[in-house]
Design a protein around this motif. Structure first.
Motif, PDB file in Angstrom:
ATOM      1  N   LEU A 238       0.828  -1.205   0.000  1.00 33.28           N
ATOM      2  CA  LEU A 238       0.000   0.000   0.000  1.00 33.28           C
ATOM      3  C   LEU A 238       0.863   1.256   0.000  1.00 33.28           C
ATOM      4  O   LEU A 238       0.584   2.223  -0.722  1.00 33.28           O
ATOM      5  CB  LEU A 238      -0.930  -0.001   1.211  1.00 33.28           C
ATOM      6  N   GLU A 239       1.928   1.247   0.783  1.00 31.22           N
ATOM      7  CA  GLU A 239       2.818   2.403   0.830  1.00 31.22           C
ATOM      8  C   GLU A 239       3.433   2.677  -0.544  1.00 31.22           C
ATOM      9  O   GLU A 239       3.517   3.831  -0.989  1.00 31.22           O
ATOM     10  CB  GLU A 239       3.925   2.164   1.857  1.00 31.22           C
ATOM     11  N   ILE A 240       3.836   1.626  -1.238  1.00 26.25           N
ATOM     12  CA  ILE A 240       4.406   1.786  -2.584  1.00 26.25           C
ATOM     13  C   ILE A 240       3.369   2.376  -3.535  1.00 26.25           C
ATOM     14  O   ILE A 240       3.643   3.327  -4.279  1.00 26.25           O
ATOM     15  CB  ILE A 240       4.911   0.421  -3.109  1.00 26.25           C
ATOM     16  N   PHE A 241       2.170   1.823  -3.515  1.00 28.01           N
ATOM     17  CA  PHE A 241       1.140   2.269  -4.455  1.00 28.01           C
ATOM     18  C   PHE A 241       0.725   3.707  -4.198  1.00 28.01           C
ATOM     19  O   PHE A 241       0.490   4.474  -5.138  1.00 28.01           O
ATOM     20  CB  PHE A 241      -0.076   1.334  -4.376  1.00 28.01           C
ATOM     21  N   LEU A 242       0.641   4.086  -2.926  1.00 29.12           N
ATOM     22  CA  LEU A 242       0.286   5.469  -2.608  1.00 29.12           C
ATOM     23  C   LEU A 242       1.378   6.422  -3.058  1.00 29.12           C
ATOM     24  O   LEU A 242       1.095   7.516  -3.568  1.00 29.12           O
ATOM     25  CB  LEU A 242       0.040   5.612  -1.103  1.00 29.12           C
TER      26      LEU A 242
ATOM     27  N   PRO B 102      -5.824   2.302  -8.522  1.00 33.70           N
ATOM     28  CA  PRO B 102      -6.471   0.975  -8.508  1.00 33.70           C
ATOM     29  C   PRO B 102      -5.712  -0.029  -7.645  1.00 33.70           C
ATOM     30  O   PRO B 102      -6.320  -0.826  -6.923  1.00 33.70           O
ATOM     31  CB  PRO B 102      -6.459   0.565  -9.981  1.00 33.70           C
ATOM     32  N   TRP B 103      -4.394   0.010  -7.692  1.00 37.77           N
ATOM     33  CA  TRP B 103      -3.595  -0.911  -6.874  1.00 37.77           C
ATOM     34  C   TRP B 103      -3.734  -0.559  -5.388  1.00 37.77           C
ATOM     35  O   TRP B 103      -3.800  -1.464  -4.532  1.00 37.77           O
ATOM     36  CB  TRP B 103      -2.138  -0.848  -7.281  1.00 37.77           C
ATOM     37  N   ALA B 104      -3.767   0.714  -5.062  1.00 36.82           N
ATOM     38  CA  ALA B 104      -3.909   1.112  -3.660  1.00 36.82           C
ATOM     39  C   ALA B 104      -5.240   0.633  -3.098  1.00 36.82           C
ATOM     40  O   ALA B 104      -5.321   0.195  -1.938  1.00 36.82           O
ATOM     41  CB  ALA B 104      -3.786   2.631  -3.537  1.00 36.82           C
TER      42      ALA B 104
END
Length: 940
Positions: free
Chosen positions: A832-836, A842-844
C-alpha cells in the motif's frame, strides 16, 4: 447516451423537491435530458408540463404560460371563471385557453400580470394536491418574460409541495450572459446548475454503433464535433452511404452547412469579425486576437462557444466543425481577407507564421514571394512544425507563376509529404489529386502516393491499390522502390506476417544501398531490428548497431522509423527504463512542435515507461496527449488507446481501461493491425480480471495465442514474452480459476522461449511471480514466498515499483493462507505504501481491501462489492445493485430512485453481465463479501 451521472443528479434534486438548470450549447443534448427526466416523472405518475421557447414568440406576453395552461387536466380548470384564471374579462365562448391568456385580439393594455401569476400558482397548487408536478422548460432563453415570472413564482412558492422545474438554456456555466442578449434565469434561487458537457469518445462511439462506421472515422467525428452529439450525427451523415475502408475526408453535408449558417447568423457583426480572424490564424488564441485589434475577443469567443461553433482548450481555439472557418473565410471578399491577414502578420510570434499571413494578403502570382515561402517552409520542417510547413509549401505552389510548372509541382509534393507527417488528411488528399492529375514525374507521383500511405497509419493493409500504383510508377528505380518497400515491410509486420516483412525490409535495404541513400538504409536496418525483436530473436542487436553507425536521418516527420527511436524501444523491452526515458524526453523536445504520428509514438512510449517506473500521473498525462493528437490528426487510434488503457490500469480507472481497450481492439481489428490487437487483448484481459471477471479475462488472453496459431502463423511474434508480457498474467488467472496444471504449463513454455537471456530481466520476474502462485496453489508456501521475495528484489533493482508491490500483495495472500497474519499484514502495508507513493489508485484500493480483510480476520476472497462495482458499474447501476442486493423488489427500487420498472430491469441485466453473476442471491452474496459463480475477483 452517456448521461447517467447527469440524470442521477437531476433525479436526486427532484426527489428532494428541488429544481435544476441545464446549460450548454445548442445540440449538446439538453432536450434529450429534459425528455428523459419527463419520461421518468411520468412513469412515477407525476404531472409533467412542457414548454419550449421560440425566438419569434419571445415578445408575446404569456405565450409560454398559455402553452402550459393548455396541458393542465380539464378537471382542474373546467370550473374556474376566466377572470380568475387570467385576470382578464371573460372572452368569447369560442376563445381557447391560449387566447384567454393574452393572444386574442382583445385589448391587452388592461392585463393584470400579477393576477396571471396568482392564478397559475393556484392551479399548480390544486394539481400538487393530487400528485407531484414537474415543469420542463426548453430553450428557456426564448421564453417570454411574463411566463418566466409566473413559473418562478409558482416554483418558489410550491416547491415544498412537489412543484419543481427543469430549465434548459445555452448560458455558459449556468450564470454568464446568454446568447443574443437573453438573460439567464433559474426557477428557484437554490436551483442546481448543471452544465451539460460534450460526449466523450466512448459515448459517441456507442451512439454510432448502429451506423457501422469504422472506429477511426468515429474518432475523427468526435474531434470535429467537439463531442456535440447533434453536430456529430450531422457530420456522420457524409459517411452513412459509403463506409470507407480507410479514413479520408468526407464532403461537408448540406445539413451541417445549414447548421453553421444558422448559428453564425445569431452573432453580432463584431463577433463575426473576431471569428474570421480566428479562422485565418493557424494557431488562434484569445490573446493573439486581442493583440491583433479585437478588443472584445474574449466575449466574442464565449458567445460563439455558447452557440457550439467552437471550443477552447489549452488556451487555443478550435472550430467545431473545422468547416466553420471555411464558411467564415468564404463569406469575406478578397480585400477584407487581406486586411485581416495583414493585422495577423503584425502580431504572430513566429517568422513562418508572418510569412504565411503576408502571402495570404497578396493573392497574385509572385515568384519572389513563392521562393521566400519555400525558405520558411524548410525552416518549419527543421523545427518539426510540419503543419506549418505544409501550409507554406501549398501557398508557395499557389503563388508560383505558371512557368516553370515543375517547380510548382515539386512544392505541391512537398506539401503532401509534410502534410502527411503533420496529420492534415484533407490537405494531403487535395494536393495528391492535383499532382496525380498533372504532368508530374514518376518520382513525384511515387512521393505523393507515399504520403497517402503514411497518412493511413496502422491501416497499411487496406492500401493495396495505392501500393500497386506506386510500384508501377517506381518502374525499377531503386531510389523510389526503397522507401516504397519500407512501407510494404511495415504493413506486413502490422498485418502479422513477419517473414514477409523481413523480406521487404531486406529489399528496401538493398535498394537504399544501391541508391546511396544512407537515411533510408538506417531506417531499413532499424525496421529489421524491430522485426527481429518482436520475433524473439537476438540478432536485432547487430542490425541496430549497424544502423546507429550510419549518419542520423534528418528530422522529416518520421522519427518513429529511425534507429534512435527503435533503440529507445529496445531499451524498454530490455528493462533499461531510465535510459529509455531520458532518450525519449530528448526526442520529445525535437518533435513536440509537431502534431503527427511521430509525436504520438514518442508520447506513447513515454507513457509506458512512466507506468512501469511508477510515475502514474505522468503516464496518464502522456497517454492523454497522445490520444488527443491522434484524434485531432485523424490518425489510427488503436495504439494511443492501448497506451491510455495501460496508464489507466496503473493509476486511473479500471473501468476506463476496459473501455479504451475494447475500442482500441475494434479499431485495430478493422485496420488488420495484429501487433496492437495482441497488445490490446493483453491489457483488456488483465483489466477484466481486475474487475472480477476472471474467466472473461483468461479467455481474452488466450486469444493472443490464437493470433499466432493460424495456419500461416500470423502474429506469432506477439507470443514472445520479452515483447508482450502476457504469459505471467495468464498463468495467474488460470491459478485463480483452479486450472493449476495449465498455469504451470504456460510458465514452463514461456521460460523455454526466453532461455537464459540476460536482456529483458523483468520477464523473469513476472514468470517467477506467476510460478509462485502455482506453488502456493500446490501447497508449497515456503517456496512460493521465497520466489516472490526474489521477484520483488529484482523489480526493485529494475526500478519497477508497481510490479514490486504486486509481488508483496501475492506474498500477503499466501502468508494469510498459512495463518501468518503478522507477515501478511506487513506485506500488504508495504504494498500500500508503494502504491500510494506512485499514485497507483487501482492498486492502492486493492491493497486497502487486503488489509481490511486481514484486520477483520477474514480468509482471502473476492473484493467487497464497493471495490468491484467501482470499477465495473456506473453510479446509477451501483445504487440499483445495492438496493436489490438488500432485498428490494424491482418496483421498490423504481419508487425509491424515481425510475421506471423497465429501466430497473434493463439495469439489472447489465449489472449481472458486468459482475459475472446470474441472480439476486448471487448479488446479495457479493454484497456480503462472498461470491457465487464465475465472478470471483482475481487476487492481484
Amino acid at each position: 447516451m452517456g448521461r447517467s451521472a447527469l440524470l442521477a443528479s437531476i433525479e436526486a434534486r427532484l426527489a428532494a423537491n428541488g429544481s435544476v438548470v441545464l446549460t450548454g450549447p445548442s445540440g449538446i443534448g439538453k432536450t434529450a435530458l429534459l425528455e428523459a427526466a419527463g419520461a421518468a416523472a411520468a412513469a412515477r405518475g407525476e404531472l409533467v408540463l412542457r414548454v419550449a421557447g421560440t425566438e419569434t414568440e419571445r415578445w408575446v406576453p404569456c405565450s409560454g404560460l398559455a402553452e402550459l395552461l393548455d396541458q393542465l387536466p380539464d378537471t382542474v380548470t373546467a370550473d374556474l371563471p376566466r377572470e380568475r384564471l387570467t385576470g382578464l374579462p371573460a372572452p368569447h365562448p369560442a376563445a381557447t385557453g391560449e387566447r384567454a391568456l393574452g393572444r386574442s385580439s382583445a385589448d391587452r393594455s388592461g392585463m393584470d400580470h400579477v393576477a396571471c401569476r396568482l392564478a397559475f400558482r393556484g392551479l399548480l397548487a390544486r394539481c400538487a394536491g393530487d400528485r407531484p408536478v414537474l415543469l420542463l422548460v426548453d430553450d428557456a432563453q426564448w421564453v417570454d418574460t411574463e411566463s418566466v415570472h409566473a413559473v418562478r413564482y409558482a416554483v418558489r412558492r410550491l416547491g415544498s409541495r412537489g412543484v419543481r422545474a427543469v430549465v434548459a438554456g445555452p448560458w455558459p456555466d449556468g450564470l454568464a450572459a446568454g446568447d443574443g442578449g437573453s438573460t439567464p434565469w433559474a426557477p428557484a434561487p437554490d436551483a442546481l446548475h448543471l452544465p451539460v458537457p460534450p460526449l466523450g469518445p466512448d459515448e459517441l462511439a456507442e451512439m454510432f454503433d448502429s451506423y457501422g462506421l469504422p472506429v477511426r472515422v468515429v474518432n475523427t467525428l468526435h474531434s470535429d464535433s467537439g463531442g456535440n452529439p447533434y453536430l456529430a450525427l450531422a457530420l456522420g451523415g457524409a459517411f452513412t452511404d459509403r463506409i470507407p475502408r480507410h479514413w479520408r475526408p468526407a464532403p461537408l453535408p448540406q445539413r451541417v452547412q445549414a447548421v453553421i449558417a444558422e448559428r453564425l447568423a445569431r452573432l453580432p457583426a463584431q463577433a463575426h469579425e473576431t471569428l474570421l480572424m480566428a479562422a485565418l490564424a493557424i494557431r488562434p488564441t484569445t490573446d493573439l486576437l486581442a493583440r491583433a485589434g479585437r478588443a472584445e475577443a474574449a466575449r466574442d469567443i464565449r458567445r460563439a462557444a455558447v452557440l457550439g461553433l467552437l471550443i477552447t482548450e489549452g488556451g487555443g481555439i478550435r472550430f467545431t466543425p473545422p468547416a466553420v472557418g471555411t464558411v467564415l473565410a468564404e463569406s469575406a471578399d478578397a480585400q477584407h481577407l487581406a486586411r485581416v491577414h495583414r493585422a495577423l502578420a503584425a502580431v504572430v510570434p513566429d517568422a513562418a507564421g508572418r510569412a504565411r499571413h503576408r502571402a495570404l494578403a497578396d493573392p497574385g502570382p509572385n515568384a519572389e514571394l513563392a521562393h521566400s515561402l519555400v525558405t520558411a517552409a524548410e525552416q518549419a520542417v527543421r523545427q518539426g512544425s510540419h503543419r506549418m510547413a505544409a501550409e507554406l509549401y501549398r501557398l508557395a505552389a499557389d503563388r508560383s507563376p505558371a512557368d516553370p510548372a515543375a517547380e510548382r509541382l515539386e512544392w505541391l509534393v512537398a506539401a503532401a509529404e509534410t502534410g502527411a507527417n503533420g496529420g492534415l488528411p484533407d490537405l494531403v488528399h487535395r494536393v495528391a489529386e492535383a499532382v496525380l492529375a498533372a504532368d508530374a514525374t514518376r518520382a513525384q507521383r511515387v512521393r505523393v502516393r507515399l504520403a497517402l500511405l503514411d497518412l493511413s497509419g496502422q491501416g497499411l493493409a487496406e492500401m493495396g491499390e495505392v501500393f500497386a500504383a506506386a510500384l508501377v510508377d517506381a518502374d525499377g528505380d531503386a531510389a523510389l522502390l526503397g522507401p516504397l518497400r519500407l512501407r510494404m515491410a511495415l504493413g506486413a509486420l502490422l498485418n502479422g506476417a513477419p517473414d514477409l516483412a523481413e523480406q521487404e525490409a531486406d529489399g528496401a535495404l538493398a535498394h537504399a544501398q544501391e541508391a546511396g541513400d544512407t537515411a533510408l538504409e538506417a531506417k531499413a536496418l532499424a525496421l529489421r531490428a524491430n522485426i527481429s525483436l518482436v520475433e524473439g530473436r537476438d540478432d536485432y542487436v547487430s542490425d541496430l548497431e549497424r544502423a546507429e553507425r550510419l549518419p542520423e536521418p534528418p528530422l522529416d516527420g518520421q522519427m518513429h522509423m529511425t534507429p534512435r527511436y527503435i533503440a529507445a524501444y529496445c531499451a524498454i523491452a530490455e528493462d533499461r527504463l531510465p535510459e529509455a526515458r531520458a532518450e525519449l524526453l530528448r526526442m520529445l523536445a525535437l518533435v513536440e512542435r509537431g502534431s503527427g504520428e511521430e509525436v504520438v509514438h514518442v508520447l506513447r512510449n513515454l507513457s509506458e515507461v512512466a507506468a512501469r517506473t511508477g510515475r502514474c500521473r505522468e503516464a496518464l498525462d502522456f497517454a492523454d496527449r497522445a490520444m488527443r493528437i491522434a484524434e485531432q490528426a485523424a490518425l489510427s487510434p488503436g495504439p494511443a488507446w492501448y497506451q491510455g488503457a495501460l496508464a489507466e490500469l496503473a493509476g486511473g480507472s479500471i473501468r476506463r481501461a476496459v473501455s479504451l481497450a475494447e475500442r482500441g481492439l475494434r479499431a485495430s481489428e478493422q485496420e488488420n493491425d495484429v501487433i496492437f490487437q495482441s497488445r490490446l487483448l493483453h491489457v483488456l484481459g488483465v483489466a477484466r480480471m481486475r474487475i472480477g471477471d476472471v474467466r472473461a479475462g483468461v479467455d481474452t488472453l488466450w486469444r493472443i495465442d490464437a493470433l499466432g496459431s493460424a495456419p500461416d502463423e500470423r502474429g506469432r511474434g506477439m507470443r514472445c514474452p520479452m515483447v508482450l508480457r502476457w504469459h505471467g498474467d495468464l498463468a495467474q488467472g488460470l491459478v485463480a480459476l483452479g486450472e493449476v496444471e495449465r498455469a504451470e504449463e504456460v510458465v514452463r513454455a514461456a521460460r523455454a522461449v526466453i532461455g537464459g537471456r540476460a536482456r529483458g530481466a523483468g520477464v523473469t520476474g513476472l514468470l517467477d511471480r506467476a510460478e509462485a502462485c502455482v506453488l502456493g496453489a500446490r501447497g508449497e508456501p515456503d517456496d512460493a514466498v521465497a520466489l516472490l521475495r526474489q521477484a520483488a528484489a529484482l523489480f526493485e533493482r529494475l526500478g519497477q515499483p508497481l510490479e514490486m508491490g504486486h509481488c508483496l500483495l501475492e506474498q500477503a495472500r499466501i502468508e494469510r493462507r498459512r495463518r501468518r497474519a503478522g507477515a501478511a499484514r506487513k506485506a500488504a502495508a508495504d504494498a500500500l505504501e508503494i502504491f500510494l507513493r506512485c499514485g497507483a489508485r487501482p492498486w492502492a484500493e486493492q491493497a486497502r481491501h487486503r488489509l481490511a480483510r486481514l484486520d477483520m480476520g477474514l480468509q482471502d476472497g473476492p473484493a467487497p462489492f464497493g471495490a468491484v462495482a467501482q470499477a465495473a458499474l456506473t453510479e446509477g447501476e451501483r445504487r440499483i445493485a445495492v438496493l436489490v442486493g438488500q432485498g428490494a423488489t424491482n418496483q421498490q427500487v423504481a419508487n425509491r430512485l424515481f425510475l421506471s420498472v423497465k429501466t430497473v430491469e434493463a439495469s439489472l441485466t447489465r449489472i449481472y453481465r458486468k459482475l459475472g453473476i446470474r441472480s439476486r442471491s448471487q448479488l446479495g452474496s457479493l454484497l456480503g463479501g462472498g461470491l457465487e459463480g464465475p465472478g470471483a475477483t482475481l487476487s492481484r
